[in-house]
Design a protein around this motif. Sequence first.
Motif, mmCIF file in Angstrom:
data_model
loop_
_atom_site.group_PDB
_atom_site.id
_atom_site.type_symbol
_atom_site.label_atom_id
_atom_site.label_comp_id
_atom_site.label_asym_id
_atom_site.label_seq_id
_atom_site.Cartn_x
_atom_site.Cartn_y
_atom_site.Cartn_z
ATOM 1 N N ASP A 1 0.459 -1.098 0.427
ATOM 2 C CA ASP A 1 0.187 0.289 -0.244
ATOM 3 C C ASP A 1 1.313 0.883 0.052
ATOM 4 O O ASP A 1 1.856 1.602 0.625
ATOM 5 C CB ASP A 1 -0.808 -0.063 1.646
ATOM 6 N N PHE A 2 0.702 2.094 -1.062
ATOM 7 C CA PHE A 2 1.126 2.880 -1.305
ATOM 8 C C PHE A 2 1.514 4.676 -0.235
ATOM 9 O O PHE A 2 2.330 5.508 -0.571
ATOM 10 C CB PHE A 2 1.938 3.305 -2.684
ATOM 11 N N MET A 3 0.232 4.642 0.011
ATOM 12 C CA MET A 3 -0.595 5.349 0.896
ATOM 13 C C MET A 3 -0.477 4.735 2.605
ATOM 14 O O MET A 3 -0.927 6.166 3.037
ATOM 15 C CB MET A 3 -1.554 5.634 0.613
ATOM 16 N N ASP A 4 0.007 4.073 2.350
ATOM 17 C CA ASP A 4 0.045 3.541 4.203
ATOM 18 C C ASP A 4 1.425 4.619 5.289
ATOM 19 O O ASP A 4 1.701 5.529 4.359
ATOM 20 C CB ASP A 4 0.091 2.544 3.974
ATOM 21 N N GLU A 5 1.146 4.404 6.665
ATOM 22 C CA GLU A 5 1.809 5.941 6.509
ATOM 23 C C GLU A 5 3.212 5.575 6.447
ATOM 24 O O GLU A 5 3.758 6.481 6.168
ATOM 25 C CB GLU A 5 1.347 5.102 8.906
ATOM 26 N N PHE A 6 3.746 4.327 6.407
ATOM 27 C CA PHE A 6 5.340 4.388 6.486
ATOM 28 C C PHE A 6 5.789 4.934 4.773
ATOM 29 O O PHE A 6 6.470 5.967 5.109
ATOM 30 C CB PHE A 6 5.561 2.860 6.481
ATOM 31 N N GLU A 7 5.187 4.208 3.891
ATOM 32 C CA GLU A 7 5.334 5.348 3.081
ATOM 33 C C GLU A 7 5.151 7.009 2.647
ATOM 34 O O GLU A 7 5.757 7.357 2.247
ATOM 35 C CB GLU A 7 4.113 4.271 1.639
ATOM 36 N N VAL A 8 4.283 6.946 3.253
ATOM 37 C CA VAL A 8 4.082 8.135 3.217
ATOM 38 C C VAL A 8 5.007 9.504 3.932
ATOM 39 O O VAL A 8 5.666 10.292 3.855
ATOM 40 C CB VAL A 8 2.896 9.303 4.078
ATOM 41 N N THR A 9 5.367 8.595 5.486
ATOM 42 C CA THR A 9 6.338 9.288 6.541
ATOM 43 C C THR A 9 7.373 9.417 5.872
ATOM 44 O O THR A 9 8.368 9.665 5.060
ATOM 45 C CB THR A 9 6.227 8.672 7.372
ATOM 46 N N ALA A 10 7.948 8.156 4.484
ATOM 47 C CA ALA A 10 9.520 7.850 3.788
ATOM 48 C C ALA A 10 9.545 8.923 2.751
ATOM 49 O O ALA A 10 10.006 9.484 2.056
ATOM 50 C CB ALA A 10 9.314 6.729 3.510
ATOM 51 N N GLU A 11 8.308 9.187 2.635
ATOM 52 C CA GLU A 11 8.390 10.184 1.171
ATOM 53 C C GLU A 11 8.677 11.455 1.716
ATOM 54 O O GLU A 11 8.800 12.486 0.837
ATOM 55 C CB GLU A 11 6.892 10.165 0.322
ATOM 56 N N LEU A 12 8.298 12.092 3.048
ATOM 57 C CA LEU A 12 7.641 13.081 3.425
ATOM 58 C C LEU A 12 9.166 13.616 4.147
ATOM 59 O O LEU A 12 9.862 14.693 3.674
ATOM 60 C CB LEU A 12 6.774 13.416 4.662
ATOM 61 N N LEU A 13 10.122 12.444 4.075
ATOM 62 C CA LEU A 13 10.858 12.447 5.022
ATOM 63 C C LEU A 13 12.268 12.945 3.405
ATOM 64 O O LEU A 13 13.136 13.637 3.719
ATOM 65 C CB LEU A 13 11.386 10.801 5.888
ATOM 66 N N ALA A 14 11.847 12.231 2.523
ATOM 67 C CA ALA A 14 12.794 11.864 1.126
ATOM 68 C C ALA A 14 12.757 13.743 0.488
ATOM 69 O O ALA A 14 13.764 14.223 0.572
ATOM 70 C CB ALA A 14 12.469 10.956 0.235
ATOM 71 N N ASP A 15 11.413 13.849 0.680
ATOM 72 C CA ASP A 15 11.424 15.460 0.390
ATOM 73 C C ASP A 15 12.011 16.736 1.001
ATOM 74 O O ASP A 15 12.664 17.576 0.523
ATOM 75 C CB ASP A 15 9.630 15.911 0.162
ATOM 76 N N ARG A 16 11.752 16.528 2.272
ATOM 77 C CA ARG A 16 12.848 17.247 3.001
ATOM 78 C C ARG A 16 13.766 17.411 2.938
ATOM 79 O O ARG A 16 15.154 17.844 3.175
ATOM 80 C CB ARG A 16 12.942 16.907 5.032
ATOM 81 N N LEU A 17 15.345 15.520 2.596
ATOM 82 C CA LEU A 17 16.528 16.050 2.317
ATOM 83 C C LEU A 17 16.560 16.361 1.156
ATOM 84 O O LEU A 17 17.583 17.003 1.113
ATOM 85 C CB LEU A 17 16.555 13.649 2.652
#
Length: 160
Positions: free
Chosen positions: A121-137
């Motif tokens: 599931d690409f919209m689960d908590e883990f995927e969303v948080t990882a993408e948000l962190l990737a955006d910050r980096l």
Amino acid sequence: MDYAAARERARTAELQLNLTEPVSLQSTHRHLEKMRGRPIEIQAMDGPEDQVCGLWFGLDDADLILHARAASEVHRQQIVLHEFAHMILRHEQEELAPEVARNFFPDLDPGRVIKALKRTDFMDEFEVTAELLADRLAARIRRSQRRAAGQPGNFGSVFG
């Protein structure tokens, strides 16, 4: 899904990394290798790019990130940063069956491939948080590049 909580987890994880300026993909890579105490190999993968962007495998002696051949260096960087984010956030990998390992690594002893991060599931908590962190980096990397080029910190947002 609590997006505010996911954004806060990503922000906290970035701050706790204590990255040294200037930040680049390479410096982040080296920092994570030191933090994890093992090498992280990054390779382009052959295969159906429309199905998989990036994969993180735990080998017996290293971490391996495979990424789709991206249309640009910025896209490649985002894929790699997303996989780095899973490592930073300590998302758990699962045991990988030898037959699955053989599909990805036909020339590698399947016993060396121990774990992989599996997503359904690409919209689960883990995927969303990882993408948000990737955006910050990615934003940190862009700010470092602007500073290195002598561009004032907010110049681009003011003048386009």
